[in-house]
Design a protein around this motif. Structure first.
Motif, PDB file in Angstrom:
ATOM      1  N   LYS A  40      31.246  91.208  51.168  1.00 30.31           N
ATOM      2  CA  LYS A  40      31.525  92.204  50.252  1.00 30.31           C
ATOM      3  C   LYS A  40      32.307  93.440  51.117  1.00 30.31           C
ATOM      4  CE  LYS A  40      30.417  95.978  48.430  1.00 30.31           C
ATOM      5  NZ  LYS A  40      30.783  97.358  48.697  1.00 30.31           N
TER       6      LYS A  40
ATOM      7  N   ARG B 145      27.941  89.677  42.411  1.00 29.71           N
ATOM      8  CA  ARG B 145      28.622  90.452  41.299  1.00 29.71           C
ATOM      9  C   ARG B 145      27.886  90.606  39.934  1.00 29.71           C
ATOM     10  NH1 ARG B 145      33.686  90.800  42.962  1.00 29.71           N
ATOM     11  NH2 ARG B 145      34.300  89.566  44.724  1.00 29.71           N
TER      12      ARG B 145
ATOM     13  N   PRO C 106      37.729  94.007  39.931  1.00 32.16           N
ATOM     14  CA  PRO C 106      37.522  92.478  40.188  1.00 32.16           C
ATOM     15  C   PRO C 106      38.725  91.604  39.737  1.00 32.16           C
ATOM     16  CG  PRO C 106      35.581  93.192  39.149  1.00 32.16           C
ATOM     17  CD  PRO C 106      36.422  94.520  39.490  1.00 32.16           C
TER      18      PRO C 106
ATOM     19  N   ASP D 163      36.593  95.773  47.500  1.00 33.82           N
ATOM     20  CA  ASP D 163      36.350  94.132  47.014  1.00 33.82           C
ATOM     21  C   ASP D 163      37.158  93.263  47.818  1.00 33.82           C
ATOM     22  OD1 ASP D 163      34.974  92.081  45.745  1.00 33.82           O
ATOM     23  OD2 ASP D 163      35.309  92.987  43.733  1.00 33.82           O
TER      24      ASP D 163
END
Lengths: 274, 274
Positions: free
Chosen positions: B146, B174, B200, B270
Motif C-alpha cells: 500500500k 482492501r 480505488p 493507493d
C-alpha cells in the motif's frame, strides 16, 4: 576477499566458533599508524579484518582521489606481518553497484573544520563506513585519532543508526620529529617534509601555552601566524570541545586543538588533546 | 519491550536457538493489513517481532503527527491474537536520545510522488527504518505494498547500506468496497468513508483502460477528472515503472499506477500493479 558475501561468510564462521571480530577500515597506502590500529584490534578481539577501499565519494572534485597512493600487494604483506587475519579489498562496483542512491549524513559535528573545507567529505565517510560496518558485522571498529573529526562523526553515526559495533579511537602515531603519520606525507618533497615538522611543533606550543594560561584566542592567533610564516598555510587552527567540537574560548573542559594546513599541493591535518 | 537492549537480547536468544526472525515495523493503530504482515512474517520466519513507533521525523509540520491514532493496548492484543511473538514499542527518547544528529537519504526514488508532496518524509522513513533494522537484526522485514514508494525506498536503503535484512513486500489488504486498509481511514466521516470507495474504483478503471490499450495520458487525465468530480482532490495520479518509479508513457514493462488524494482533511494513498 573481494566480495561482501565472502566477507560475511568468513565472519559468520568466526562468530559461530565464539570468536569476536575487529574491523580496521583503511584507504590503503598503509603506514605504522594503520598497523597500530591492527594491534589495537588484536588487543580487543580474536580476529582482525582490515579493509582497503579508496572511497571516491569522500573526495571532492578537486581533491587527490586519482593520485591517492595505491599499493595493495605491499599493504597485504604489511597486514599479514602485523597479524591481521583477513584483508577485504572490494571494487568500486562491489561497493556502489548500479542504482546506488543512499547517503548518510551527520549534522552538527561535520559542519565546521574539515567539513567546511571539504564539502560532502563527511557524507562520503559516514556512508561508506555505515556500509563497511554493516558488511563486516564486527564487534569493534578501530579509527585513528589523527582524523579526529572523522572519529567523532563515525561514532555518532554508528550510535544514531544503532549499528552494533563499538567504535574505538586509537592514538596518533608520529615520526621522531612529531609529524603525524599519514599516507599523504608521501606527497611531500624532501624540503617540504623537513618543514612539515613545524606543524605538530606549532600545535604543541599552542597547547602548552593554553595549558599554561595564555588566552585561547592569543595562542591560536600566534599558532596561525607561526604556520603562515613557515609557509604552512592553515585552513583553520581551532580549539574545540573534545566531544561536541563546539568552540572553546576558555579551557574549562576536555578540549582538542585541531588544524589543517596546506604545504605546496599537499593538505595535512593534525590534532592534540588539551 | 521498551528498550533496544532488551530487544537485542531476545533476538540473540532466538538466533542462538537457530530461529529466524521477521520484523513488522508499524506506527500502531493496527488493522487487518498489519496483521497480514504478521502472517507473512510467520510464513517466512520462526519468530515475528512487531514494532510500534509513531515516528515524529516522518511527519511534516502541518501533518497529523499529534492526532495520529494511538491505542497500544488494543494493538498488543491484536498482535498476540495474530501469533506475533514480541512487541517492541520504544519511546521517542529511546529512538532519538539527546545529541542524535544522523539521517539517511535515498535519492531518485523519493524525489517525486509522495516525496514531492511531503518534504522530508522519506528521509524520516529511511532513517527510522535503518535504525529499526539494525536494532532488531532480523532476517526479514515486512512492508505493505500500500505504501509502495516507501517499500521501494526501504528496499533500496537496506541494499545500499548493506543491512543484512531481506525486505519483503506484502500485497495490500482492501475492504469489501475496494478501499485499501489504512490507519488514516479512521479520520473519515461516514459520508467521506462511503465516497472514498471511488478512489480505488477510479484507479482500477484507469488500470483496466491502460491494459485495454487506452493511451496512458488519456487514462490518467480521465482518472484525475473523475476523482476531482467526486471531491477526492488528487495530489497526483501517475503511471510509473514498478522498480524505478520513473514515468511510464507506454505500457511496455511492469508498471504501477499510484495516487494520493485529499478527502476533507484526510490524505489517502493507493496504488495498483499494471
Amino acid at each position: 576477499m573481494r566480495t561482501v558475501a565472502a566477507l560475511r561468510a568468513r565472519v559468520r564462521e568466526w562468530n559461530a566458533a565464539g570468536q569476536s571480530v575487529a574491523l580496521v577500515p583503511t584507504m590503503g597506502a598503509l603506514h605504522a599508524g594503520h598497523l597500530a590500529l591492527v594491534a589495537a584490534g588484536l588487543a580487543r578481539a580474536d580476529r582482525v579484518v582490515a579493509s582497503i577501499f579508496v572511497n571516491p565519494t569522500q573526495f571532492g572534485p578537486n581533491e587527490d582521489f586519482s593520485r591517492y597512493p595505491r599499493r595493495e600487494a605491499e599493504d597485504a604483506a604489511a597486514l599479514a606481518g602485523a597479524g591481521c587475519h583477513l584483508l577485504f579489498a572490494p571494487t568500486v562496483e562491489e561497493m556502489y553497484p548500479a542504482g546506488f542512491a543512499s547517503s548518510v549524513q551527520v549534522a552538527g559535528l561535520t559542519a565546521e573544520l574539515d567539513g567546511a573545507h571539504r564539502p560532502g567529505h563527511f557524507d562520503g565517510v559516514a556512508t561508506v563506513v555505515s556500509k563497511l560496518l554493516n558488511q563486516a558485522g564486527a564487534d569493534f571498529a578501530m579509527f585513528g585519532e589523527k582524523d579526529y573529526q572523522q572519529l567523532l562523526t563515525v561514532r555518532r553515526m554508528a550510535a544514531d543508526l544503532d549499528i552494533p559495533t563499538e567504535i574505538v579511537g586509537v592514538p596518533t602515531v608520529r615520526e621522531a620529529d612529531g609529524l603525524a603519520l599519514s599516507s599523504r606525507n608521501a606527497y611531500l618533497s624532501a624540503e617540504e617534509r623537513a618543514r612539515a615538522a613545524l606543524f605538530p611543533k606549532t600545535l604543541m606550543a599552542a597547547r602548552d601555552a593554553i595549558r599554561a594560561g595564555t588566552a585561547v584566542e592569543t595562542a591560536l592567533a600566534e599558532a596561525d601566524a607561526a604556520l603562515r610564516a613557515a609557509g604552512l598555510v592553515p585552513d583553520y587552527v581551532a580549539l574545540r570541545d573534545a566531544e561536541t567540537l563546539l568552540p572553546v574560548t576558555v579551557l574549562d573542559r576536555p578540549a582538542r586543538i585541531l588544524s589543517a594546513i596546506r604545504l605546496g599541493s599537499t593538505r595535512l591535518i593534525d590534532n592534540l588533546a588539551v
